[in-house]
Design a protein around this motif. Sequence first.
Motif, PDB file in Angstrom:
ATOM      1  N   LEU A 291     -20.519  21.483  42.063  1.00 36.62           N
ATOM      2  CA  LEU A 291     -20.251  22.728  42.771  1.00 36.62           C
ATOM      3  C   LEU A 291     -20.361  22.538  44.281  1.00 36.62           C
ATOM      4  O   LEU A 291     -19.668  23.212  45.052  1.00 36.62           O
ATOM      5  CB  LEU A 291     -21.216  23.815  42.297  1.00 36.62           C
TER       6      LEU A 291
ATOM      7  N   ARG B 224     -17.682  23.516  47.046  1.00 35.88           N
ATOM      8  CA  ARG B 224     -17.957  24.297  48.253  1.00 35.88           C
ATOM      9  C   ARG B 224     -17.379  23.599  49.478  1.00 35.88           C
ATOM     10  O   ARG B 224     -16.787  24.250  50.355  1.00 35.88           O
ATOM     11  CB  ARG B 224     -19.470  24.478  48.405  1.00 35.88           C
TER      12      ARG B 224
ATOM     13  N   THR C 241     -19.659  30.397  41.967  1.00 32.77           N
ATOM     14  CA  THR C 241     -20.665  29.366  42.216  1.00 32.77           C
ATOM     15  C   THR C 241     -22.014  29.782  41.651  1.00 32.77           C
ATOM     16  O   THR C 241     -22.711  28.972  41.025  1.00 32.77           O
ATOM     17  CB  THR C 241     -20.790  29.089  43.723  1.00 32.77           C
TER      18      THR C 241
ATOM     19  N   ILE D  92     -26.974  24.767  46.733  1.00 32.16           N
ATOM     20  CA  ILE D  92     -26.467  25.359  45.496  1.00 32.16           C
ATOM     21  C   ILE D  92     -27.498  25.197  44.378  1.00 32.16           C
ATOM     22  O   ILE D  92     -28.056  24.111  44.185  1.00 32.16           O
ATOM     23  CB  ILE D  92     -25.117  24.732  45.116  1.00 32.16           C
TER      24      ILE D  92
END
Length: 484
Positions: free
Chosen positions: A274, A278, A376, A452
């Motif tokens: 992820l 991003r 996300t 994240i």
Amino acid sequence: MAVKWADQHDFQTLLKRSEIEDKPVLLDLHSPDCSGCGNHDRSIYSDPEIARDIMEYTLPVRVVTTDPDRASTDIINNHIFIWSPTVQLLAPDQTRYHEWNGAPRRTRLSVGYQTVFHDTPGHLTADSFKAQLLVGRAKAALRKQKYGEAIRLFDEATARFPQDKVTVEEAARWRKVAQSGGTIETSWSRHSQVTTSPLAAAVERFAQTVAVLPDSVLMKDWIGKPGPGDWQWYSDCLREVVLQAYQELCDFAVVAERERAKNGPEFNDTHRLLGQHRFAYREFQSLFVGVPDALLDTTPLRSERSIRENLAHVVMAEWWAYRPQILHALDRGRNGLPPEVVPATDTVAEHGEPLGSHESLHELLALYERLHLRNTQDYSEITEKELGIRSAWWELGPVELRFRLKRYIWHPRDHAVSIDKILDAAGHRHTANHRFASRLFSGLGTAEAALIGADGFMADRVATLAATINERADEAARLLGQVS
């Protein structure tokens, strides 16, 4: 009166007639075995008023998408991207004045995708078709600088179909442009932000301010304070200050990753994947710094989407396609069930219809920001073990969620290349300062990737970094005031 359709072999002749007769070509991409296409014939094209208006104001051509011949394929390749039926109003050069919203969704007829063919009826009614025909004709008049006629048609669409939300919004958007003599205002700038978190907002503000500064100030003496520590020797011009902000964002990522490794929360493979997305997302976002809204609907490249269509497609794919398939596979895997494709009808029922064709660049990017962050957040709860859950979609066999997320990462990168190519073909050249501003978004993506799966982690450090970058944005704004 009935619609008298020309066919694919008449297409080039119709384009020539379109130029001479000043009528747009109405292109209907049709499949005999598509229920939505059949519904169009039964409830839309059979309407006497619609048939009359089509014959009076357009040059209609129908191209069959099932088992197409060479002539049909040439047209399909230029005008169909995901589904049929597709209904478009075309200029003599084949660029699109308008594409109908609400046409039924049907997977494109290509290898692989046809394995998950979803036949859905759509929600295009006779009234919504009439409304959009008026809007399409008005957009054609607008393109030809017939502003009075465009305003009249937009007003007629709004007056006759006030309950049609998409028509009313689109008519209002383009009527304003017609009223201003064709001027399309730039909607995304340092005065109108799309990001939401304090750190992202600080970076966006600094980047947007840098982007509007002339390249001539790039190496001039900096008016702000020197950087901390050793950066004091590299704070003498705008170029160095941007580099400093970029590196501070990257340095934060290094510290955050180290602290997470020592003290948690755990940084697992899901978070790493992820994080890559991003970074790709922020780089995609950076493409639009300095891009005027007037370029959104230009189509300088044959057989290519416009910038709007690329951007809308990326947003649609992440929210209306990847999201339901990933979350559905995750739910079934957690419950010990085999992989299963989510029908298109379920996706539309849960998430609504994809984007229309009138949103400003700011509105499109702000929507993408909200949906990206939500994705996300939800995906970050996937464990490393769950990355092995199988996900069924259009492929000939199910794939692991790990691979699905990798493809999710690649998607904005793929379309970033297309958008960059369109900008180049349209004659839009990024200045040196635009390019430096885009590096700030790359730094932001690097910093955010380290956070994240760890909401609130190193909050004080994040706040300090945001404040530092906001100071730089203030200094850049003062410099802009001096050179304006």
